[in-house]
Design a protein around this motif. Structure first.
Motif, PDB file in Angstrom:
ATOM      1  N   TRP A 192       0.809  -1.218   0.000  1.00  0.00           N
ATOM      2  CA  TRP A 192       0.000   0.000   0.000  1.00  0.00           C
ATOM      3  C   TRP A 192       0.847   1.275   0.000  1.00  0.00           C
ATOM      4  O   TRP A 192       0.301   2.367  -0.137  1.00  0.00           O
ATOM      5  CB  TRP A 192      -0.922   0.029   1.215  1.00  0.00           C
ATOM      6  CG  TRP A 192      -2.021  -0.978   1.151  1.00  0.00           C
ATOM      7  CD1 TRP A 192      -2.140  -2.125   1.886  1.00  0.00           C
ATOM      8  CD2 TRP A 192      -3.185  -0.940   0.305  1.00  0.00           C
ATOM      9  NE1 TRP A 192      -3.296  -2.798   1.557  1.00  0.00           N
ATOM     10  CE2 TRP A 192      -3.956  -2.093   0.581  1.00  0.00           C
ATOM     11  CE3 TRP A 192      -3.646  -0.035  -0.664  1.00  0.00           C
ATOM     12  CZ2 TRP A 192      -5.161  -2.369  -0.059  1.00  0.00           C
ATOM     13  CZ3 TRP A 192      -4.844  -0.308  -1.309  1.00  0.00           C
ATOM     14  CH2 TRP A 192      -5.591  -1.456  -1.012  1.00  0.00           C
ATOM     15  N   ASP A 195       4.903   5.439  -1.894  1.00  0.00           N
ATOM     16  CA  ASP A 195       5.348   6.771  -1.490  1.00  0.00           C
ATOM     17  C   ASP A 195       6.494   7.284  -2.359  1.00  0.00           C
ATOM     18  O   ASP A 195       6.690   8.492  -2.478  1.00  0.00           O
ATOM     19  CB  ASP A 195       5.833   6.751  -0.029  1.00  0.00           C
ATOM     20  CG  ASP A 195       4.706   6.587   0.976  1.00  0.00           C
ATOM     21  OD1 ASP A 195       3.755   7.373   0.922  1.00  0.00           O
ATOM     22  OD2 ASP A 195       4.793   5.679   1.820  1.00  0.00           O
ATOM     23  N   LYS A 201       1.567   6.655  -6.701  1.00  0.00           N
ATOM     24  CA  LYS A 201       1.175   7.246  -5.431  1.00  0.00           C
ATOM     25  C   LYS A 201      -0.211   6.707  -4.994  1.00  0.00           C
ATOM     26  O   LYS A 201      -0.923   6.059  -5.768  1.00  0.00           O
ATOM     27  CB  LYS A 201       1.200   8.782  -5.491  1.00  0.00           C
ATOM     28  CG  LYS A 201       2.589   9.358  -5.844  1.00  0.00           C
ATOM     29  CD  LYS A 201       3.651   8.964  -4.821  1.00  0.00           C
ATOM     30  CE  LYS A 201       5.038   9.449  -5.161  1.00  0.00           C
ATOM     31  NZ  LYS A 201       5.223  10.884  -5.004  1.00  0.00           N
ATOM     32  N   PRO A 202      -0.627   6.958  -3.762  1.00  0.00           N
ATOM     33  CA  PRO A 202      -1.865   6.337  -3.254  1.00  0.00           C
ATOM     34  C   PRO A 202      -3.118   6.583  -4.093  1.00  0.00           C
ATOM     35  O   PRO A 202      -3.872   5.630  -4.362  1.00  0.00           O
ATOM     36  CB  PRO A 202      -1.993   6.942  -1.852  1.00  0.00           C
ATOM     37  CG  PRO A 202      -0.596   7.247  -1.447  1.00  0.00           C
ATOM     38  CD  PRO A 202       0.105   7.687  -2.698  1.00  0.00           C
ATOM     39  N   SER A 295      -3.741  10.448   8.531  1.00  0.00           N
ATOM     40  CA  SER A 295      -3.070   9.737   7.450  1.00  0.00           C
ATOM     41  C   SER A 295      -3.713  10.056   6.108  1.00  0.00           C
ATOM     42  O   SER A 295      -4.930   9.875   5.929  1.00  0.00           O
ATOM     43  CB  SER A 295      -3.143   8.234   7.705  1.00  0.00           C
ATOM     44  OG  SER A 295      -2.858   7.504   6.530  1.00  0.00           O
ATOM     45  N   HIS A 297      -3.050   8.391   3.303  1.00  0.00           N
ATOM     46  CA  HIS A 297      -3.436   7.091   2.748  1.00  0.00           C
ATOM     47  C   HIS A 297      -4.813   6.673   3.263  1.00  0.00           C
ATOM     48  O   HIS A 297      -5.668   6.228   2.492  1.00  0.00           O
ATOM     49  CB  HIS A 297      -2.415   6.022   3.146  1.00  0.00           C
ATOM     50  CG  HIS A 297      -1.196   5.948   2.287  1.00  0.00           C
ATOM     51  ND1 HIS A 297      -0.257   6.952   2.237  1.00  0.00           N
ATOM     52  CD2 HIS A 297      -0.745   4.974   1.454  1.00  0.00           C
ATOM     53  CE1 HIS A 297       0.718   6.596   1.416  1.00  0.00           C
ATOM     54  NE2 HIS A 297       0.447   5.404   0.916  1.00  0.00           N
ATOM     55  N   ASN A 345      -5.316  -0.841   4.089  1.00  0.00           N
ATOM     56  CA  ASN A 345      -4.522   0.293   3.604  1.00  0.00           C
ATOM     57  C   ASN A 345      -4.158   1.206   4.772  1.00  0.00           C
ATOM     58  O   ASN A 345      -2.986   1.588   4.952  1.00  0.00           O
ATOM     59  CB  ASN A 345      -5.333   1.043   2.552  1.00  0.00           C
ATOM     60  CG  ASN A 345      -4.561   2.145   1.852  1.00  0.00           C
ATOM     61  OD1 ASN A 345      -3.521   2.600   2.322  1.00  0.00           O
ATOM     62  ND2 ASN A 345      -5.077   2.601   0.716  1.00  0.00           N
ATOM     63  N   ARG A 349       0.099   1.670   7.353  1.00  0.00           N
ATOM     64  CA  ARG A 349       0.989   2.794   7.664  1.00  0.00           C
ATOM     65  C   ARG A 349       1.655   2.628   9.033  1.00  0.00           C
ATOM     66  O   ARG A 349       2.743   3.167   9.263  1.00  0.00           O
ATOM     67  CB  ARG A 349       0.223   4.105   7.588  1.00  0.00           C
ATOM     68  CG  ARG A 349      -0.519   4.331   6.282  1.00  0.00           C
ATOM     69  CD  ARG A 349       0.416   4.278   5.094  1.00  0.00           C
ATOM     70  NE  ARG A 349       1.170   5.526   4.951  1.00  0.00           N
ATOM     71  CZ  ARG A 349       2.163   5.705   4.095  1.00  0.00           C
ATOM     72  NH1 ARG A 349       2.576   4.708   3.333  1.00  0.00           N
ATOM     73  NH2 ARG A 349       2.777   6.868   4.021  1.00  0.00           N
TER      74      ARG A 349
END
Length: 380
Positions: A192, A195, A201-202, A295, A297, A345, A349
């Protein structure tokens, strides 16, 4: 902008409520739908990314080789004016929307507050003030401060803060043993991530997942992609509002864990050697260059899942998801619902060592609120 221009092009040639306006066709011209959709995308992309105009032109020409000829008014005439007008409408509507504000950010050395971690200066400190596409403001669904605390000092001294720090300290370390973070958790952390430069990217990952689901369910995509795009665009504004526009610009775990500065909490023990699992293409461990809470994400994921389950009328749709992160090359992960994917997801993190769990939880809630606003109000 691109997907909304395409959507307004689509409804101008069919049915539905436009985002900005329905474009009236020129009398006596014929209109090819796909050509006008491509023109709408092409014109917006060139306006937003002018330095890549030649790239877009090459791709556009390759896509449109089989177009009917553009002619004079009459039975055999073809026009792309609907796509051109829809693109011009959204470009004009977004003029002076605040997205060009590049004013800098003054970091703080106060315990608990974000400061650069070695991955660069603050990125997007003014993005929370950009004019949203569907929200009334970036703060419309602003979550409470981390842990619900009213001040940074109250947060730092709490047992809840210590639990958050120690959770990511154990699970998100670059050197965490498998007894703490197992192989699957390490895989999903990188799956996931996306970065690093050169990945989509997300939001790009979630657009690809949208495409996967839409393809397997034979979806007419302009409305779905426009809803997803609106929700994720406003999710970015809402997330960056929470990151930069409140009294706590929360420091990253690597700062909270590694800095010798005393946070005043006896339940957190500094470790100057601690580094997150997150790593760039050169093997350098890093945290993204902006505050942790909320976050991004998780907010993107909550917005995406919120639109998808509302659009399809159910959360229980299975799909196989993909990634571009170089540390998870070729990996696919399967999910039985949109919410399950979004939850994983968000949790990823923590395993990556760059967020606390409350960043993830607040992001998911904020993203879903954005999705509900978008879906219930626009593009009906």
């Amino acid at each position: 902008m691109m997907h909304l221009a395409m959507y307004d092009t689509s409804v101008s040639m069919g049915t539905g409520t436009p985002y900005l306006a329905r474009v009236s066709p020129i009398p006596n011209y014929s209109y090819d739908r796909d050509m006008n959709l491509d023109v709408a995308a092409y014109d917006v992309l060139r306006a937003v990314f002018p330095t890549q105009s030649d790239y877009f032109t090459t791709r556009f020409n390759a896509a449109r080789q089989a177009d009917p000829p553009l002619g004079e008014p009459g039975p055999e005439g073809w026009s792309r004016s609907i796509g051109e007008t829809a693109a011009r409408n959204i470009i004009n509507a977004r003029a002076n929307d605040g997205s060009a504000n590049n004013a800098g950010y003054t970091a703080s050395n106060t315990a608990g507050q974000w400061r650069p971690t070695g991955s660069g200066a603050a990125v997007g400190p003014n993005w929370g003030n950009v004019k949203p596409f569907a929200l009334t403001s970036g703060s419309q669904f602003r979550p409470s401060l981390p842990g619900g605390f009213s001040t940074v000092s109250a947060m730092l001294s709490s047992s809840a803060y210590a639990a958050q720090v120690n959770d990511v300290k154990r699970l998100g370390s670059a050197t965490a043993p498998k007894t703490d973070r197992n192989d699957d958790q390490t895989q999903l952390a990188f799956f996931w991530a996306n970065d690093v430069s050169g990945t989509y990217k997300p939001p790009g990952q979630l657009f690809e997942h949208t495409q996967i689901v839409a393809s397997q369910r034979a979806t007419d995509t302009p409305r779905l992609f426009a809803l997803v795009a609106m929700a994720m665009a406003d999710a970015s504004i809402a997330a960056w509002d929470a990151k930069f526009n409140t009294s706590i610009d929360l420091w990253r775990p690597e700062t909270a864990i590694a800095e010798p500065q005393d946070d005043g909490n006896s339940a957190t023990m500094p470790n100057s050697a601690w580094r997150p699992l997150s790593v760039d293409r050169n093997g350098v461990r890093f945290s993204p260059p902006f505050p942790a809470y909320v976050s991004g994400h998780a907010t993107f994921a909550g917005a995406w899942a919120g639109v998808m389950k509302r659009y399809y009328g159910t959360d229980a749709i299975s799909f196989a998801a993909t990634t571009e992160d170089p540390n998870a090359a070729g990996v696919t992960r399967s999910f039985s619902s949109f919410s399950a994917a979004a939850t994983e997801n968000a949790r990823s993190r923590v395993y990556l060592g760059v967020h606390y769990q409350w960043d993830a939880d607040a992001g998911l809630t904020t993203g879903d609120a954005v999705a509900n606003r978008v879906f219930s109000t626009y593009l009906r």
